[in-house]
Design a protein around this motif. Structure first.
Motif, PDB file in Angstrom:
ATOM      1  N   ALA A 151      -7.410   9.204  -3.144  1.00 10.55           N
ATOM      2  CA  ALA A 151      -8.398   8.236  -2.625  1.00 10.55           C
ATOM      3  C   ALA A 151      -9.463   7.769  -3.669  1.00 10.55           C
ATOM      4  CB  ALA A 151      -8.834   8.674  -1.298  1.00 10.55           C
ATOM      5  N   LEU A 167      -5.691  -0.238  -4.737  1.00  5.19           N
ATOM      6  CA  LEU A 167      -5.918   0.730  -3.401  1.00  5.19           C
ATOM      7  C   LEU A 167      -6.736   0.379  -2.478  1.00  5.19           C
ATOM      8  CD1 LEU A 167      -4.237   3.567  -2.600  1.00  5.19           C
ATOM      9  CD2 LEU A 167      -6.154   4.608  -3.622  1.00  5.19           C
ATOM     10  N   PHE A 168      -7.858  -0.609  -2.815  1.00  2.00           N
ATOM     11  CA  PHE A 168      -8.692  -0.690  -1.878  1.00  2.00           C
ATOM     12  C   PHE A 168      -8.345  -2.279  -1.151  1.00  2.00           C
ATOM     13  CE2 PHE A 168     -11.790   1.651  -4.895  1.00  2.00           C
ATOM     14  CZ  PHE A 168     -11.346   2.692  -4.246  1.00  2.00           C
ATOM     15  N   ASP A 169      -8.864  -2.382  -0.039  1.00  2.00           N
ATOM     16  CA  ASP A 169      -8.765  -3.536   0.798  1.00  2.00           C
ATOM     17  C   ASP A 169      -9.944  -4.432   0.583  1.00  2.00           C
ATOM     18  OD1 ASP A 169      -8.088  -5.593   2.402  1.00  2.00           O
ATOM     19  OD2 ASP A 169      -8.645  -4.367   4.371  1.00  2.00           O
ATOM     20  N   PHE A 227       0.757  -1.253   0.010  1.00  2.00           N
ATOM     21  CA  PHE A 227      -0.133  -0.213  -0.052  1.00  2.00           C
ATOM     22  C   PHE A 227       0.944   1.373   0.013  1.00  2.00           C
ATOM     23  CE2 PHE A 227      -2.369   3.322   2.122  1.00  2.00           C
ATOM     24  CZ  PHE A 227      -3.737   3.138   1.397  1.00  2.00           C
ATOM     25  N   LYS A 242      -6.356   5.779   5.684  1.00  3.21           N
ATOM     26  CA  LYS A 242      -5.036   5.071   5.552  1.00  3.21           C
ATOM     27  C   LYS A 242      -4.069   6.099   5.218  1.00  3.21           C
ATOM     28  CE  LYS A 242      -6.333   0.466   4.539  1.00  3.21           C
ATOM     29  NZ  LYS A 242      -5.958  -0.719   3.570  1.00  3.21           N
ATOM     30  N   GLU A 262     -12.041   4.495   3.640  1.00  6.40           N
ATOM     31  CA  GLU A 262     -10.806   3.654   4.306  1.00  6.40           C
ATOM     32  C   GLU A 262      -9.598   4.133   3.536  1.00  6.40           C
ATOM     33  OE1 GLU A 262      -9.954  -0.885   5.172  1.00  6.40           O
ATOM     34  OE2 GLU A 262     -11.841  -0.485   4.265  1.00  6.40           O
ATOM     35  N   ALA A 263      -9.552   4.086   2.190  1.00  9.06           N
ATOM     36  CA  ALA A 263      -8.226   4.552   1.729  1.00  9.06           C
ATOM     37  C   ALA A 263      -7.754   5.781   1.973  1.00  9.06           C
ATOM     38  CB  ALA A 263      -8.422   4.367   0.209  1.00  9.06           C
ATOM     39  N   ASP A 310     -14.828   2.081   0.570  1.00 10.32           N
ATOM     40  CA  ASP A 310     -13.511   1.990   0.152  1.00 10.32           C
ATOM     41  C   ASP A 310     -12.877   3.243  -0.104  1.00 10.32           C
ATOM     42  OD1 ASP A 310     -13.728  -1.375  -0.236  1.00 10.32           O
ATOM     43  OD2 ASP A 310     -15.360  -0.523  -1.570  1.00 10.32           O
ATOM     44  N   GLY A 353      -8.873   5.505  -6.729  1.00  7.15           N
ATOM     45  CA  GLY A 353      -8.749   3.927  -6.548  1.00  7.15           C
ATOM     46  C   GLY A 353     -10.133   3.445  -7.265  1.00  7.15           C
ATOM     47  N   PHE A 367       0.677   4.101  -3.032  1.00  6.40           N
ATOM     48  CA  PHE A 367       0.564   5.341  -2.584  1.00  6.40           C
ATOM     49  C   PHE A 367       1.575   6.440  -3.173  1.00  6.40           C
ATOM     50  CE2 PHE A 367       0.202   8.597   1.190  1.00  6.40           C
ATOM     51  CZ  PHE A 367      -0.370   9.515   0.607  1.00  6.40           C
TER      52      PHE A 367
END
Length: 745
Positions: free
Chosen positions: A471, A480-482, A181, A403, A399-400, A396, A474, A185
Motif C-alpha cells: 500500500a 495504485l491510487f484511485d 487494480f 482494497k 484506501e489502497a 490514498d 503506491g 496488485f
C-alpha cells in the motif's frame, strides 16, 4: 537682355518650392523626444514613496521613541527607589510588556504569547500560540444539520468504490475493483517477492492463501457495551430537533452517531490541498465553514472565548508553496475583518519547515494526508522553479490498503470509509499495520474492535501478508491510487485569479510542476491508448518537416518572453500591406477569419489546460525533477540537495519508526526505501550521496511546519517585516501582499 532672377523665383517657376499641404511625412506614429527633466525620475524607487513601506518605517520609528520614553521613565523611577535600569542594548520585542505595565509585579509576557499560529490541512488543523511547545491538532471538518448524512443517499457510492456488473456488485471480491487494480496488485506483490529474495529474506510460496483462508472463516465476537472498557463517548444530541446545535466541528463532529436525530452531514472544506468546491453549492458556504472551524478552534483550544480580545493578537497563517491567490486574499480578509486580529502575516510550508528544522538549505518533502509537496529551500528562500504539488497522500494509502485487504477476504467486508466510525477505524488500522521493512512481510494476525453507536461492540480477527507494505509503495507506483474523482468540482465556484493589468492568470506555477503535468498527461494518454501522447484538450504544434511533442513549458516560456507592456499589437497604418491578410495562401478569406495571436488568451488557454490535468508522478521522479530545477544545472547544489532531503508530514511519520529495533540496527523505513528508489531512478548517484533524513532533534514530522511558523511569529519587527496591520489593510486591501510577503507575489 533678361534680368537676373532670384533663387526663389526659379524654384517657383520650376515647381520646386516647398509648400505646406498639411500632410504628414509618414502615417506611422511619431515618438516624441524624452523629456530630459523627468528622465532621471525616482518615482516609486524609494521606500518612502510607497505608503505601505512608509507606514512600516514610521511604526519602527514610533516604537524606538516609545522604548526610549520607557527607558527615561524607568530612569526617573530609579532615582527615587534605587531599582536597576533596563539594559538599553536589549531590543524590546513587540510581544514583551515592560514590568511597569504589569503593576511593578516583576512579570513579563512570554515571547510569542500574543501570536496565534494556524496551519490548516486537508484532514487536520494544527493551531496554537507561538509560545506553545506543540500545537493542538483538530480534525478540519464541520457537521451541519441535514436530511441525510454523508454516507446515505442513492447518489453516494461506498468508499472504496466497488464496481458493478449488470447493476450489482459481484460476490467475488477479486472483481470488486476491476482487473487493472487486481493485476497491479499481483505484479507489485511479485516485485516485492523478488526484492525480498535479493535481500536474502525467506519467502515461502503462496503465503497469501493462508491469510485469505483465515479471513474467510473469521467471524466477530460480540462484546456488550457494559463489558467494553474502551467504549467511545459519542457526541450527545438533544432529543428535540429545535434544541440541537446547528453544527459541530472537530472531534465532536466525527463522533456524531450516523443515525442521529436530526441527521448531520460532514463537510471537509479543504481537500487534496485545494478548496473543496465539489461538496459545496456556493463560495460563501465554503468560506463560512472554514470560519466556523477556525473560530471554534481558537475559542476552545486556545482558551480565547471573547472575540473582542483578538485584536490584541497577531496571526501567522501557513499557506502551500503553490497556492491559489484567491485563497490567500480571502484568508487575509477573513483573519483581519471577521476575526479582528491586530496583524497578520503569511509563510509558505517549505520555508516554515526549514525554520522548524533549523536548516538553511534542504529539499523539503512534505507527505500529507491528501497531497505531497516538494520544494528546495536555499538560504531561507523557496526556489520558485522547484515547487511541486502532487495530489496523493496518506488517505490514498488507506484506501489502497483496504482494497487489497478486501480482495484477501477482510472479515469486515461492509466497511465504508464515508462513514465516520469506519473512517476512524481505517486510520487506526493503517497506523498500526503499515511498514516499509521487508522483514515484516510475513503472515501476521491482527485484531480490532468495531464500535458503532447504539450497537454492541464487535471484535474481529484477521491476517495480512504483504498488503501493509504494498500500500505505501503506491507513492512510487501512483497507478495504485484511485484518482478518478479528484478533479471533480475544480473551478466550479472559484475562478482562477487573473492579473490586474494584463488579464493573464496570476496563480503561481513552477517549471517543475509543469514537468509533472506533462508526465501525467503522457501517462494518461498511454493508458487510454493515445499514441500521440496527448488528450483531446490539447493541441500539437508541428512543422511540415518534423512533428514536435506537446510541451507546456516551451509554450509558456515563449509566451512569457513577450513584453507585458505590449499585450495587444499596434495596428498598422491604413493602406499598409498585411501579408497574413493579403496573401493568396489564405484563399481570399476575410480579415475577421484570420486568427490573431493574443498572448493573454494563450496564457488563459494554457491555464485551463493545466486545470484539466491532475499532477501525479512517482515520488522519486518528482524529487529529482524538483532538485534539477532547484539546482539550475549547478552540480554542487544538486549534490547538496540530493544529500539534504528532509521528509516530513504525517504520511511519512507513520512509515518511519521512531525507536530503532535493537536486534536490527538497520531497520528499514520510508526514508531508506526512498533512498533506494532515488538511486534506482538515477544510477549515476553514489550510494552515500543520497540522504533522506528525518527532522533533527527528534522533532515530530507532523508539527515541523507549525513549529517553524511559530518561530517566524516570534521574530521581532526588524527580523519579520511581513506583518499586515488593520489600518493599512483598510487603506490598501490585498495589494499590500505585493510589498509584504517574502516571495514574489
Amino acid at each position: 537682355m533678361v534680368g537676373k532672377r532670384s533663387g526663389k523665383a526659379q524654384m517657383r517657376e520650376e515647381g520646386l518650392e516647398k509648400t505646406d499641404n498639411n500632410l504628414d511625412i509618414t502615417t506611422w506614429p511619431v515618438v516624441n523626444m524624452i523629456n530630459q527633466k523627468n528622465y532621471y525620475t525616482e518615482y516609486l524607487k524609494r521606500d518612502d514613496q510607497i505608503l505601505a513601506l512608509r507606514s512600516q518605517n514610521e511604526e519602527s520609528r514610533n516604537r524606538m521613541v516609545r522604548e526610549a520614553r520607557d527607558r527615561d521613565r524607568a530612569l526617573a523611577q530609579t532615582s527615587n527607589n534605587g531599582a536597576t535600569l533596563p539594559d538599553p542594548d536589549v531590543e524590546m520585542n513587540d510581544d514583551t510588556i515592560p514590568e511597569e505595565a504589569t503593576g511593578g509585579m516583576g512579570m513579563q509576557e512570554v515571547l510569542g504569547s500574543k501570536v496565534v499560529v494556524i496551519h490548516p490541512g486537508s484532514q487536520y488543523l494544527r493551531i496554537g500560540l507561538a509560545s506553545d511547545a506543540l500545537p493542538k491538532t483538530v480534525p478540519m471538518c464541520v457537521a451541519h444539520k441535514s436530511r441525510e448524512n454523508e454516507s446515505e443517499g442513492e447518489s453516494v457510492e461506498p468508499k472504496p468504490k466497488r464496481l458493478k456488473i449488470d447493476g450489482e456488485v459481484p460476490e467475488d471480491p477479486d472483481q470488486w475493483f476491476g482487473d487493472d487494480f487486481y493485476d497491479l496488485f499481483g505484479r507489485m506483490g511479485s516485485e516485492l517477492t523478488t526484492r525480498m529474495r535479493l535481500n536474502k529474506r525467506r519467502v515461502l510460496p503462496n503465503q497469501r492463501h493462508p491469510a485469505s483462508s483465515f479471513n474467510r472463516k473469521s467471524s466477530p465476537d460480540i462484546i456488550t457495551e457494559h463489558n467494553d472498557t474502551d467504549r467511545v463517548d459519542w457526541t450527545e444530541i438533544p432529543p428535540f430537533s429545535r434544541k440541537a446545535p446547528e453544527y459541530f466541528t472537530g472531534n465532536a463532529a466525527l463522533r456524531i452517531p450516523d443515525k442521529s436525530n436530526p441527521r448531520y452531514k460532514l463537510f471537509w472544506p479543504i481537500q487534496h490541498g485545494w478548496l473543496n468546491e465539489k461538496d459545496y453549492s456556493s463560495k460563501n458556504a465554503l468560506f463560512r465553514d472554514i470560519t466556523l472551524i477556525l473560530e471554534d478552534a481558537i475559542k476552545s483550544q486556545l482558551d480565547l472565548p471573547r472575540k473582542k480580545d483578538w485584536n490584541q493578537f497577531g496571526c501567522v497563517f501557513v499557506i502551500p508553496d503553490l497556492y491559489d491567490r484567491i485563497y490567500v486574499t480571502s484568508m487575509l480578509d477573513m483573519l483581519i475583518r471577521d476575526f479582528g486580529f491586530g496583524r497578520v502575516c503569511f509563510i509558505q510550508e517549505s520555508l516554515a519547515a526549514s525554520f522548524g528544522a533549523g536548516v538553511a538549505s534542504a529539499c523539503i518533502v512534505d507527505v500529507g494526508a491528501q497531497k505531497t509537496s516538494i520544494c528546495c529551500v536555499d538560504e531561507g528562500m523557496c526556489i520558485e522553479s522547484s515547487r511541486i504539488n502532487l495530489k496523493y497522500g496518506g488517505a490514498d494509502v488507506t484506501e489502497a490498503l483496504f482494497k487489497m485487504m478486501l480482495i484477501d477476504q477482510f472479515p469486515y467486508s461492509d466497511i465504508n470509509l464515508n462513514r465516520r466510525y469506519d473512517f476512524l477505524l481505517a486510520e487506526e488500522r493503517k497506523h498500526e499495520t503499515l511498514t516499509m521493512n521487508d522483514a515484516d512481510v510475513i503472515v501476521r494476525q491482527w485484531s480490532f474492535y468495531l464500535r458503532v453507536a447504539g450497537q454492541d461492540t464487535r471484535r474481529y480477527q484477521y491476517k495480512t501478508y504483504d498488503e501493509p507494505m504494498i500500500a505505501p509503495m503506491g507513492f512510487f507506483e501512483p497507478d495504485l491510487f484511485d484518482i478518478s474523482s479528484k478533479l471533480e468540482g475544480r473551478r466550479k465556484l472559484i475562478d482562477k485569479g487573473y492579473d490586474l493589468y494584463d488579464g493573464s492568470p496570476s496563480d503561481p506555477i513552477s517549471n517543475a510542476q509543469i514537468d509533472v503535468l506533462e508526465w501525467a498527461q503522457r501517462k494518461y494518454a498511454e493508458k487510454n491508448g493515445d499514441t500521440n501522447g496527448v488528450t483531446n484538450t490539447t493541441t500539437i504544434t508541428a512543422t511540415p518537416a518534423r512533428q514536435q511533442p506537446y510541451n507546456l513549458l516551451n509554450r509558456l516560456n515563449d509566451i512569457e518572453g513577450t513584453p507585458r507592456s505590449s499585450v495587444a499589437g499596434s495596428p498598422g497604418p491604413e493602406g499598409t500591406p498585411n501579408p497574413a491578410r493579403d496573401s493568396p495562401a489564405v484563399g481570399g478569406a476575410e480579415a475577421s477569419d484570420i486568427p490573431l495571436y493574443d498572448p493573454v488568451a494563450e496564457k488563459i488557454k494554457l491555464a485551463e489546460e493545466r486545470d484539466h490535468i491532475l499532477p501525479i508522478m512517482p515520488l522519486e521522479l518528482a524529487i529529482l525533477r524538483s532538485i534539477s530545477h532547484g539546482s539550475k544545472n549547478d552540480e554542487k547544489k544538486f549534490r547538496d540537495f540530493v544529500g539534504g532531503i528532509m521528509v516530513i508530514g504525517g504520511g511519512a511519520k507513520m512509515l518511519n519508526p521512531t525507536v530503532t529495533n535493537p536486534k536490527n540496527m538497520n531497520t528499514a523505513s520510508f526514508n531508506t526505501f526512498l533512498e533506494i528508489k532515488l538511486r534506482e531512478a538515477q544510477p549515476d548517484l553514489k550510494a552515500d550521496a543520497v540522504l533522506a533524513a528525518m527532522p533533527p532533534r527528534d522533532l515530530d514530522g507532523q508539527v515541523v511546519v507549525w513549529k517553524g511558523a511559530s518561530i517566524y511569529g516570534k521574530l521581532s519587527s526588524s527580523g519579520n517585516d511581513s506583518w499586515i496591520g488593520q489600518k493599512e489593510y483598510d487603506m490598501h486591501g490585498a495589494r499590500l501582499l505585493a510589498y509584504k510577503v517574502t516571495w514574489s507575489w
